[in-house]
Design a protein around this motif. Structure first.
Motif, PDB file in Angstrom:
ATOM      1  N   GLN A 179      12.252  41.820   3.710  1.00  0.00           N
ATOM      2  CA  GLN A 179      13.229  41.333   4.686  1.00  0.00           C
ATOM      3  C   GLN A 179      14.415  42.263   4.746  1.00  0.00           C
ATOM      4  O   GLN A 179      14.808  42.860   3.740  1.00  0.00           O
ATOM      5  N   GLY A 180      14.944  42.424   5.968  1.00  0.00           N
ATOM      6  CA  GLY A 180      16.132  43.240   6.175  1.00  0.00           C
ATOM      7  C   GLY A 180      15.913  44.722   5.944  1.00  0.00           C
ATOM      8  O   GLY A 180      16.845  45.409   5.532  1.00  0.00           O
TER       9      GLY A 180
ATOM     10  N   CYS B  98      -1.041  40.047   8.082  1.00  0.00           N
ATOM     11  CA  CYS B  98       0.410  40.047   7.992  1.00  0.00           C
ATOM     12  C   CYS B  98       0.987  39.461   9.276  1.00  0.00           C
ATOM     13  O   CYS B  98       0.338  39.461  10.320  1.00  0.00           O
ATOM     14  N   GLY B  99       2.186  38.980   9.181  1.00  0.00           N
ATOM     15  CA  GLY B  99       2.920  38.511  10.337  1.00  0.00           C
ATOM     16  C   GLY B  99       4.366  38.949  10.214  1.00  0.00           C
ATOM     17  O   GLY B  99       4.777  39.468   9.166  1.00  0.00           O
ATOM     18  N   ARG B 100       5.112  38.744  11.289  1.00  0.00           N
ATOM     19  CA  ARG B 100       6.523  39.135  11.273  1.00  0.00           C
ATOM     20  C   ARG B 100       7.389  38.108  11.976  1.00  0.00           C
ATOM     21  O   ARG B 100       6.986  37.519  12.978  1.00  0.00           O
ATOM     22  N   PHE B 101       8.547  37.909  11.391  1.00  0.00           N
ATOM     23  CA  PHE B 101       9.667  37.255  12.045  1.00  0.00           C
ATOM     24  C   PHE B 101      10.699  38.363  12.220  1.00  0.00           C
ATOM     25  O   PHE B 101      10.571  39.423  11.600  1.00  0.00           O
ATOM     26  N   PRO B 102      11.748  38.149  12.982  1.00  0.00           N
ATOM     27  CA  PRO B 102      12.778  39.197  13.070  1.00  0.00           C
ATOM     28  C   PRO B 102      13.287  39.576  11.671  1.00  0.00           C
ATOM     29  O   PRO B 102      13.778  38.731  10.929  1.00  0.00           O
TER      30      PRO B 102
ATOM     31  N   ALA C 114      10.383  51.557   9.697  1.00  0.00           N
ATOM     32  CA  ALA C 114       9.450  52.510   9.084  1.00  0.00           C
ATOM     33  C   ALA C 114       8.996  52.024   7.707  1.00  0.00           C
ATOM     34  O   ALA C 114       7.825  52.158   7.349  1.00  0.00           O
ATOM     35  N   VAL C 115       9.901  51.450   6.958  1.00  0.00           N
ATOM     36  CA  VAL C 115       9.578  50.922   5.623  1.00  0.00           C
ATOM     37  C   VAL C 115       8.633  49.732   5.757  1.00  0.00           C
ATOM     38  O   VAL C 115       7.644  49.606   5.028  1.00  0.00           O
ATOM     39  N   VAL C 116       8.916  48.860   6.703  1.00  0.00           N
ATOM     40  CA  VAL C 116       8.079  47.678   6.926  1.00  0.00           C
ATOM     41  C   VAL C 116       6.684  48.095   7.365  1.00  0.00           C
ATOM     42  O   VAL C 116       5.680  47.543   6.895  1.00  0.00           O
ATOM     43  N   GLU C 117       6.584  49.068   8.240  1.00  0.00           N
ATOM     44  CA  GLU C 117       5.270  49.543   8.701  1.00  0.00           C
ATOM     45  C   GLU C 117       4.464  50.125   7.545  1.00  0.00           C
ATOM     46  O   GLU C 117       3.255  49.888   7.441  1.00  0.00           O
TER      47      GLU C 117
ATOM     48  N   VAL D  88       7.023  27.885   9.863  1.00  0.00           N
ATOM     49  CA  VAL D  88       5.739  28.559   9.718  1.00  0.00           C
ATOM     50  C   VAL D  88       5.526  28.926   8.252  1.00  0.00           C
ATOM     51  O   VAL D  88       6.288  29.721   7.698  1.00  0.00           O
ATOM     52  N   PRO D  89       4.502  28.354   7.611  1.00  0.00           N
ATOM     53  CA  PRO D  89       4.239  28.727   6.218  1.00  0.00           C
ATOM     54  C   PRO D  89       3.939  30.226   6.114  1.00  0.00           C
ATOM     55  O   PRO D  89       3.199  30.786   6.937  1.00  0.00           O
TER      56      PRO D  89
END
Length: 178
Positions: free
Chosen positions: A132-133, A83-87, A137-140, A125-126
């Motif tokens: 998103q948004g 996995c990766g993350r952008f803001p 805690a939900v993202v984790e 970045v592909p």
């Protein structure tokens, strides 16, 4: 499409994507909850170019040109193993990402008036957006769940043209790679 709020979608918008059906079993439930584009009808995908031309400008000649540009590229395999993350965005990262980058570069070379994401980013970045948004805690929680199902292997053999009809994204055409 990727990294856009569904409320911002407008009738006539279009985009080119690579569907990743192999990822659907892993990401669908999360995307349905956490990605507005999924709720607007966009499948699990890696964006090739968004925004593309307004639907009113897409005719047989444009479709033929898209097919010609994409037909010069061979199909390829991609592995999504992390996995990766952008803001504000959680995504699956394809490895290698070179094939996706080349597809984007080729389409932008043909239609330079349509830079990826309206020219917002220096390096596109592909990625396959999952959330998103959302609260951290939900993202984790989503990321921890996704990691248990990776890797996902995908065969990339076509690019789809999607058009927004004012309510949902619909597939208008599909273009095979060489």
């Amino acid at each position: 499409m990727v990294d856009d709020d569904a409320r911002g979608f407008q009738a006539g918008q279009s985009g080119l994507i690579v569907r990743v059906p192999e990822a659907e079993p892993l990401v669908r439930a999360w995307r349905d909850r956490l990605d507005p584009s999924a709720r607007a009808g966009v499948p699990a995908h890696v964006t090739v170019l968004f925004p593309f031309l307004d639907a009113s400008r897409i005719d047989e000649g444009v479709c033929a040109a898209i097919g010609e540009v994409l037909g010069r590229h061979e199909s390829f395999e991609a592995r999504f193993d992390h996995c990766g993350r952008f803001p504000g965005v959680l995504y699956l990262a394809p490895e290698p990402d070179t094939g996706f980058r080349r597809l984007t570069e080729a389409i932008v070379e043909r239609w330079p008036e349509n830079p990826p994401f309206g020219g917002q980013f220096d390096d596109v970045v592909p990625h396959l957006t999952v959330a998103q948004g959302q609260d951290e805690a939900v993202v984790e929680k989503a990321e921890a769940d996704l990691l248990t199902g990776l890797p996902v292997f995908a065969q990339v053999s076509s690019v789809d043209l999607l058009v927004h009809d004012g309510t949902r994204w619909r597939q208008r055409a599909s273009f095979p790679l060489g």
